[in-house]
Design a protein around this motif. Sequence first.
Motif, PDB file in Angstrom:
ATOM      1  N   VAL A  25      38.742  45.326  53.108  1.00 34.33           N
ATOM      2  CA  VAL A  25      38.964  45.691  54.502  1.00 34.33           C
ATOM      3  C   VAL A  25      40.453  45.913  54.720  1.00 34.33           C
ATOM      4  N   CYS A  26      40.787  47.047  55.273  1.00 34.51           N
ATOM      5  CA  CYS A  26      42.161  47.357  55.652  1.00 34.51           C
ATOM      6  C   CYS A  26      42.391  46.880  57.088  1.00 34.51           C
ATOM      7  N   ILE A  27      43.455  46.088  57.292  1.00 32.13           N
ATOM      8  CA  ILE A  27      43.766  45.563  58.619  1.00 32.13           C
ATOM      9  C   ILE A  27      45.139  46.084  59.038  1.00 32.13           C
ATOM     10  N   PRO A  28      45.210  47.074  59.931  1.00 31.32           N
ATOM     11  CA  PRO A  28      46.524  47.509  60.424  1.00 31.32           C
ATOM     12  C   PRO A  28      47.224  46.360  61.145  1.00 31.32           C
ATOM     13  N   VAL A  29      48.480  46.128  60.786  1.00 28.89           N
ATOM     14  CA  VAL A  29      49.262  45.038  61.384  1.00 28.89           C
ATOM     15  C   VAL A  29      50.642  45.564  61.774  1.00 28.89           C
ATOM     16  N   PRO A  30      50.718  46.497  62.725  1.00 29.66           N
ATOM     17  CA  PRO A  30      52.020  47.046  63.125  1.00 29.66           C
ATOM     18  C   PRO A  30      52.930  45.943  63.650  1.00 29.66           C
ATOM     19  N   PHE A  46      41.394  36.908  49.749  1.00 29.73           N
ATOM     20  CA  PHE A  46      42.757  37.298  49.407  1.00 29.73           C
ATOM     21  C   PHE A  46      43.299  38.256  50.464  1.00 29.73           C
ATOM     22  N   LEU A  47      44.397  37.876  51.103  1.00 28.43           N
ATOM     23  CA  LEU A  47      45.058  38.757  52.053  1.00 28.43           C
ATOM     24  C   LEU A  47      46.366  39.234  51.431  1.00 28.43           C
ATOM     25  N   HIS A  67      39.900  36.842  61.045  1.00 30.71           N
ATOM     26  CA  HIS A  67      39.489  37.076  59.665  1.00 30.71           C
ATOM     27  C   HIS A  67      39.652  35.786  58.868  1.00 30.71           C
ATOM     28  N   SER A  68      38.799  35.625  57.864  1.00 33.29           N
ATOM     29  CA  SER A  68      38.877  34.453  57.000  1.00 33.29           C
ATOM     30  C   SER A  68      39.515  34.829  55.673  1.00 33.29           C
ATOM     31  N   PHE A  69      40.470  34.028  55.230  1.00 29.96           N
ATOM     32  CA  PHE A  69      41.089  34.223  53.927  1.00 29.96           C
ATOM     33  C   PHE A  69      41.732  32.913  53.494  1.00 29.96           C
ATOM     34  N   GLU A  70      41.911  32.778  52.185  1.00 30.06           N
ATOM     35  CA  GLU A  70      42.475  31.563  51.605  1.00 30.06           C
ATOM     36  C   GLU A  70      43.806  31.792  50.907  1.00 30.06           C
ATOM     37  N   GLN A  74      42.865  26.323  52.130  1.00 29.72           N
ATOM     38  CA  GLN A  74      41.462  26.464  52.491  1.00 29.72           C
ATOM     39  C   GLN A  74      41.354  27.115  53.865  1.00 29.72           C
ATOM     40  N   HIS A  75      40.187  27.719  54.137  1.00 27.15           N
ATOM     41  CA  HIS A  75      40.019  28.522  55.354  1.00 27.15           C
ATOM     42  C   HIS A  75      40.513  27.804  56.605  1.00 27.15           C
ATOM     43  N   GLY A  76      40.072  26.570  56.807  1.00 26.87           N
ATOM     44  CA  GLY A  76      40.445  25.834  58.008  1.00 26.87           C
ATOM     45  C   GLY A  76      41.932  25.573  58.085  1.00 26.87           C
ATOM     46  N   ASP A  77      42.531  25.255  56.958  1.00 29.13           N
ATOM     47  CA  ASP A  77      43.973  25.002  56.929  1.00 29.13           C
ATOM     48  C   ASP A  77      44.763  26.285  57.164  1.00 29.13           C
ATOM     49  N   MET A  78      44.225  27.414  56.712  1.00 29.03           N
ATOM     50  CA  MET A  78      44.904  28.687  56.949  1.00 29.03           C
ATOM     51  C   MET A  78      44.893  29.020  58.438  1.00 29.03           C
TER      52      MET A  78
END
Length: 304
Positions: free
Chosen positions: A197-202, A217-218, A256-259, A272-276
């Motif tokens: 998934v591509c996430i635009p983050v201007p 993975f982000l 979004h979820s990522f580790e 971990q997801h929650g810590d992120m």
Amino acid sequence: MMANLSKRLKTNVEGNFFVDSTCIDCDTCRQLAGATFAEDGEYSTVFRQPGSPGEEFAAYQALIACPVGSIGTMAKNPAIFLEAQDSFPLPVEHDVCYVGFNSEKSFGANSYFIQHPEGNWLVDSPRFLKHLVKAFEEKGGIRYIFLSHEDDVAEAARYAKHFGATRIMHRADAHAMPGTEQVIDGENPVRLAPDFVCIPVPGHTPGSMALLYQNRFLFSGDHLWWDREIQQLGTPERLVWDDANLEQSVRKLRNHSFEWVLPGHGEGIYLQHGDMKKALDQLLQRRWPSPHSSPRPDNLNEPT
């Protein structure tokens, strides 16, 4: 590129490894060999000589990855040097690797390689070298090159030409890579493939984008990283195109979820997801403490 002993920084401790004054303070060596290299003013320096075989190996990896060749040795160990060179790309986890051989053209930005059964991905660009070309060929080549923003394209055009790869970039930054095959528009996430998934983050630039792989993975470009000094997530505070957009882009990532955060510049981190999620909240509270700020509705951020 080789370090020049006559330009050796006085801040280096005595011993085999040293940094010279051509250093651009890009942080590459500190990420790879933090037991040996540290920041000192506007440069990296050797604050402690390697004290074990593992530390020596890591220092050679930093020497090899340095984008401007500012790390040198008084007495080079050819066997360890070659072993360190052959260690790149370095595994991060499973099919994700840190490429190394960072490019001066992107101010030493990190790049990453994803080996995938439906085609391999290169995220941002390292130097164009025979060693890497061979390594990528042995892993099945490159099908896609994801370019996070205009600053970190380096030699992506050469890799695209060699492998016949599709370059992916946001229209707002695409002037930095003429001929980009797949151009992203707007600010909503776009599903590029089942795992991607591509996430635009201007914010840092108008066309900054992050790539989310397998919801784990982000690849964040210069938008997000781990700040080792404060042990929290960081985001740009200077060289920012638009701060309001940057804030909304950070808030968008909460949907979004990522580790893993794997940045172009700065330290990577696994949480971990929650810590992120907590780390993102802490970043928002520290960077934009205004009480009236609130996340965008989730339904505006669904991949199309």
